[in-house]
Enzyme design. Sequence first.
Site, PDB file in Angstrom:
ATOM      1  N   VAL A  22       0.740  -1.314  -0.144  1.00 17.57           N
ATOM      2  CA  VAL A  22      -0.019   0.055   0.031  1.00 17.57           C
ATOM      3  C   VAL A  22       0.822   1.302  -0.023  1.00 17.57           C
ATOM      4  O   VAL A  22       0.684   2.109  -0.928  1.00 17.57           O
ATOM      5  CB  VAL A  22      -0.926  -0.140   1.395  1.00 17.57           C
ATOM      6  N   ASP A  26      10.640   3.628   5.481  1.00 14.35           N
ATOM      7  CA  ASP A  26      10.810   2.084   6.086  1.00 14.35           C
ATOM      8  C   ASP A  26      11.969   1.818   6.972  1.00 14.35           C
ATOM      9  O   ASP A  26      13.064   2.543   6.823  1.00 14.35           O
ATOM     10  CB  ASP A  26      11.000   1.239   4.871  1.00 14.35           C
ATOM     11  N   GLU A  67      -7.588   2.469   1.306  1.00 10.90           N
ATOM     12  CA  GLU A  67      -7.331   2.280  -0.030  1.00 10.90           C
ATOM     13  C   GLU A  67      -8.025   1.165  -0.597  1.00 10.90           C
ATOM     14  O   GLU A  67      -8.366   0.371   0.287  1.00 10.90           O
ATOM     15  CB  GLU A  67      -5.745   1.947  -0.310  1.00 10.90           C
ATOM     16  N   ASN A  87     -14.744  -4.579   1.689  1.00  5.65           N
ATOM     17  CA  ASN A  87     -14.126  -5.817   1.366  1.00  5.65           C
ATOM     18  C   ASN A  87     -14.889  -7.266   1.930  1.00  5.65           C
ATOM     19  O   ASN A  87     -14.827  -8.118   1.099  1.00  5.65           O
ATOM     20  CB  ASN A  87     -12.807  -5.901   2.264  1.00  5.65           C
ATOM     21  N   HIS A 112     -17.247 -14.198 -10.583  1.00  8.14           N
ATOM     22  CA  HIS A 112     -16.358 -15.489 -11.151  1.00  8.14           C
ATOM     23  C   HIS A 112     -16.076 -16.262 -10.000  1.00  8.14           C
ATOM     24  O   HIS A 112     -15.498 -16.215  -9.013  1.00  8.14           O
ATOM     25  CB  HIS A 112     -14.900 -14.770 -11.631  1.00  8.14           C
ATOM     26  N   CYS A 162      -5.949  -9.232   1.784  1.00  4.72           N
ATOM     27  CA  CYS A 162      -7.003  -8.574   2.313  1.00  4.72           C
ATOM     28  C   CYS A 162      -8.193  -9.190   2.865  1.00  4.72           C
ATOM     29  O   CYS A 162      -8.565  -9.131   3.981  1.00  4.72           O
ATOM     30  CB  CYS A 162      -7.388  -7.308   1.388  1.00  4.72           C
ATOM     31  N   LYS A 193      -8.067 -11.591   6.004  1.00  4.65           N
ATOM     32  CA  LYS A 193      -7.740 -10.980   7.180  1.00  4.65           C
ATOM     33  C   LYS A 193      -8.852 -10.077   7.418  1.00  4.65           C
ATOM     34  O   LYS A 193      -9.261  -9.937   8.632  1.00  4.65           O
ATOM     35  CB  LYS A 193      -6.495 -10.213   6.753  1.00  4.65           C
ATOM     36  N   LYS A 209      -3.884 -14.871  -6.995  1.00  4.97           N
ATOM     37  CA  LYS A 209      -4.550 -14.474  -8.200  1.00  4.97           C
ATOM     38  C   LYS A 209      -3.534 -14.201  -9.361  1.00  4.97           C
ATOM     39  O   LYS A 209      -2.150 -14.281  -8.874  1.00  4.97           O
ATOM     40  CB  LYS A 209      -5.410 -13.306  -7.846  1.00  4.97           C
TER      41      LYS A 209
HETATM   42  C1  UDX Z   1      -8.787  -6.690  -2.625  1.00  6.14           C
HETATM   43  C2  UDX Z   1      -9.889  -5.672  -2.862  1.00  6.14           C
HETATM   44  O1  UDX Z   1     -10.418  -5.933  -4.306  1.00  6.14           O
HETATM   45  C3  UDX Z   1      -9.284  -4.246  -3.032  1.00  6.14           C
HETATM   46  O2  UDX Z   1     -10.198  -3.491  -3.181  1.00  6.14           O
HETATM   47  C4  UDX Z   1      -8.569  -4.067  -1.614  1.00  6.14           C
HETATM   48  O3  UDX Z   1      -8.003  -2.942  -1.431  1.00  6.14           O
HETATM   49  C5  UDX Z   1      -7.683  -5.035  -1.063  1.00  6.14           C
HETATM   50  O4  UDX Z   1      -8.368  -6.608  -1.398  1.00  6.14           O
HETATM   51  P1  UDX Z   1      -6.801  -7.961  -4.048  1.00  6.14           P
HETATM   52  O5  UDX Z   1      -6.758  -8.965  -2.739  1.00  6.14           O
HETATM   53  O6  UDX Z   1      -5.802  -7.382  -4.524  1.00  6.14           O
HETATM   54  O7  UDX Z   1      -7.664  -6.741  -3.626  1.00  6.14           O
HETATM   55  O8  UDX Z   1      -7.564  -8.953  -5.002  1.00  6.14           O
HETATM   56  P2  UDX Z   1      -8.982  -9.050  -5.525  1.00  6.14           P
HETATM   57  O9  UDX Z   1      -8.825  -8.828  -6.970  1.00  6.14           O
HETATM   58  O10 UDX Z   1     -10.107  -8.376  -4.966  1.00  6.14           O
HETATM   59  O11 UDX Z   1      -9.090 -10.670  -5.527  1.00  6.14           O
HETATM   60  C6  UDX Z   1      -9.199 -11.223  -4.100  1.00  6.14           C
HETATM   61  C7  UDX Z   1      -9.525 -12.719  -4.006  1.00  6.14           C
HETATM   62  O12 UDX Z   1     -10.859 -12.865  -4.627  1.00  6.14           O
HETATM   63  C8  UDX Z   1      -8.640 -13.646  -4.967  1.00  6.14           C
HETATM   64  O13 UDX Z   1      -8.528 -14.832  -4.450  1.00  6.14           O
HETATM   65  C9  UDX Z   1      -9.485 -13.764  -6.147  1.00  6.14           C
HETATM   66  O14 UDX Z   1      -8.999 -14.817  -7.053  1.00  6.14           O
HETATM   67  C10 UDX Z   1     -10.889 -13.849  -5.716  1.00  6.14           C
HETATM   68  N1  UDX Z   1     -11.881 -13.525  -6.810  1.00  6.14           N
HETATM   69  C11 UDX Z   1     -12.001 -12.338  -7.124  1.00  6.14           C
HETATM   70  C12 UDX Z   1     -12.784 -14.532  -7.163  1.00  6.14           C
HETATM   71  O15 UDX Z   1     -12.607 -15.603  -6.885  1.00  6.14           O
HETATM   72  N2  UDX Z   1     -13.810 -14.273  -7.965  1.00  6.14           N
HETATM   73  C13 UDX Z   1     -14.192 -12.910  -8.415  1.00  6.14           C
HETATM   74  O16 UDX Z   1     -15.041 -12.621  -9.039  1.00  6.14           O
HETATM   75  C14 UDX Z   1     -13.084 -11.878  -8.022  1.00  6.14           C
END
Ligand code: UDX
Length: 446
Positions: free
Chosen positions: A11, A30, A151, A211, A254, A263, A266, A324
Amino acid sequence: MRIAMIGTGYVGLVSGACFSEFGVDVTCVDKDEAKIAGLRQNRMPIFEPGLEALVADNVKAGRLSFTTDLTAAVAQADAVFIAVGTPSRRGDGYADLSYVYEAAQEIARALDGYTVVVTKSTVPVGTGREVSRIIRETCPDAAFDVVSNPEFLREGSAINDFMRPDRVVIGAETEAARAIMKQLYRVLFLIETPIVFTSLETSELIKYAANTFLATKITFINEIADLCEAVGADVHDVARGIGLDGRIGKKFLHPGPGYGGSCFPKDTLALVRTARDKGAPLKIVETVVAINDERKRRMAEKVITACHGSVRGKTIAVLGLTFKPNTDDMRDSPSLEIIPALQSAGAIIRAYDPEGMEEARHLLPDVVFCGNAYETLVGADAMALLTEWNEFRALDLVRVKSLLKAPVIVDLRNVYNPEEMALKGFFYSSIGRPSLPGSQSGNCSP
Ligand code: UDX
């Protein structure tokens, strides 16, 4: 405008680099000397598309610098952002705020003139007030306001998310603090990004509510996918059919092996704990957490089923280890549950991930890590696709078939088309789609 960004994790580093791109003078701070030394030589501690170039450009332009000297950086700043980690506390799921509070104390000692202290890390409701109390206690004469500015960055598209957000949320309670925050986000004001001004507590809760809502949406479609398998429906058509309803929306529908990352796991857990403590339990979110945990484990059974009920002594080729694509982040990745479960069932694991293997080596013992997707498949009894990296979307299927000992593919991200896979002679198992003759339970070599 000049800011100090405390913490050069995901972040802090992305936000710092993006603010400097907005024309703000940014000093990223840092404690980790090696990290700062690396950043000074433009070595990124994380993999994020576009970050290296963005950092290099802004360092060159003189707007972005890195230091371990918090005192000097804070003294010169109009705003200080706290972007340190808030990991889950071991054992109880509460967010560990010790880094945030430690930073608050250090900042307090270094403040010089009116400064806005902004919490950027995801922090439970009430943390902003506590940061304010700590600063006041440490330095009673300090002139400051505490602001919450969560964020919403997604790993892999964090820069775009910062530059073109759906909204910016600012929990600020004085005109002076709002004025500084407006100035920092001036570029986004100009392109008419909605800016939501709230109280400290409301802003902190917005982040968690966003979230947990998204985690709930994913979990909902995952359960619908299971039902689709049971009744012979197609989850993608269901997702499209409901997603076109503007009240529901198409995104985050999806299906997959369960959400992971730094995120969602947690934050859902931390919100559940806060809600219980406050006597307003979030039963939906509690259920989401339990379903998602169990789902990751159940995905191993899907692989075992595709291998005729046993993987003992069989080799499984795993493609994708990160939670991901477009990240090297392994935190709470489904692979960390699925692979050990397969190993316990007697499988030998070969694995490949474009960016996650360095981290994965520390987390996944007894795995044969391979140099590319095809090498992973050599002699394997089945291929399991765990992360939808682009390079796994267009594999040469003729080659895949020739390398595998048995033409069995378990696709936990629904990257391939079941009809096409059946035509090509694969035993193909995916999520929430009707089984085609001969393609659901596979044929791992005995
Ligand atoms: C997430 C939030 O989207 C973001 O706004 C926040 O600041 C941090 O947490 P991130 O963890 O980077 O972001 O990934 P994200 O793209 O949201 O995916 C999170 C998880 O959900 C992944 O494991 C992804 O594979 C899963 N996911 C996401 C699905 O299984 N299906 C979906 O349709 C979307």
